[in-house]
Design an enzyme around this catalytic site. Sequence first.
Site, PDB file in Angstrom:
ATOM      1  N   HIS A 172       0.814  -1.209   0.000  1.00 47.33           N
ATOM      2  CA  HIS A 172       0.000   0.000   0.000  1.00 47.33           C
ATOM      3  C   HIS A 172       0.853   1.267   0.000  1.00 47.33           C
ATOM      4  CE1 HIS A 172      -3.045  -2.647   2.375  1.00 47.33           C
ATOM      5  NE2 HIS A 172      -3.173  -2.827   1.075  1.00 47.33           N
ATOM      6  N   ASP A 208      -6.434  -6.342  -2.177  1.00 47.63           N
ATOM      7  CA  ASP A 208      -5.022  -6.657  -2.354  1.00 47.63           C
ATOM      8  C   ASP A 208      -4.779  -7.731  -3.413  1.00 47.63           C
ATOM      9  OD1 ASP A 208      -4.242  -4.705  -0.608  1.00 47.63           O
ATOM     10  OD2 ASP A 208      -3.993  -6.046   1.102  1.00 47.63           O
ATOM     11  N   TYR A 266       1.653   1.456  13.800  1.00 42.38           N
ATOM     12  CA  TYR A 266       2.524   2.332  13.024  1.00 42.38           C
ATOM     13  C   TYR A 266       2.060   3.774  13.064  1.00 42.38           C
ATOM     14  CZ  TYR A 266      -0.922   1.254   9.330  1.00 42.38           C
ATOM     15  OH  TYR A 266      -2.078   1.065   8.616  1.00 42.38           O
ATOM     16  N   LYS A 311       5.916   5.940   7.118  1.00 47.99           N
ATOM     17  CA  LYS A 311       5.393   5.058   8.172  1.00 47.99           C
ATOM     18  C   LYS A 311       6.527   4.569   9.057  1.00 47.99           C
ATOM     19  CE  LYS A 311       1.630   3.265   5.310  1.00 47.99           C
ATOM     20  NZ  LYS A 311       1.020   2.064   4.711  1.00 47.99           N
TER      21      LYS A 311
END
Length: 192
Positions: free
Chosen positions: A62, A171, A132, A72
């Site tokens: 992603h 996905d 995260y 991130k």
Amino acid sequence: MQAERLLLDGVFKITPQKFGDNRGYFSEVFKAGWFRENVADVDFVQDNQSLSAEAGTVRGLHFQLDPFAQGKLVRCIAGSLFDVAVDIRLGSPTYGQWVGATLSADNGEQLWIPAGFAHGFATLEPDTVIHYKVTAPYSAAHDRGLLWNDPDIGIAWPEAALKNAVLSDKDRKQPRLADLPPSFHFSREETA
């Protein structure tokens, strides 16, 4: 804390120090000033957390487009996972290459993935929790992805993911790198 530069420019593995005794341990897992000085001069705006119930769960790859591109800072707080960054900056000498690290609640290691990279992970144990920090909020209109098992990238996913990957419909249908429209452009200034 210790920061280790990985093979893709801008990606770091961070290892916080643990201080333990018979009661357990204490660890500073994030310090803004240290992070700015040693890794990247960014501001985090949101923390995210997800639970993956089954080993072999794959989430990713992603990324978000500008102006909502996200850096991130990833860590695992329960279980373990194989975390991956893929360089998707057009013109980068490492375009289409990947790095990965095993993150676990036990090792406490973290991965910094700057904007311009696709991110994904595969869980190695049931009931794995990933936490995260991100540098931009989620924007559905800017949300994009890349096929997790694109042979042109050749990520060496753990066996559990390759045999029985648990994936979202989204996905499963992501584009391959060869079909990805230009999303980011490499700049030498970013890496200086």
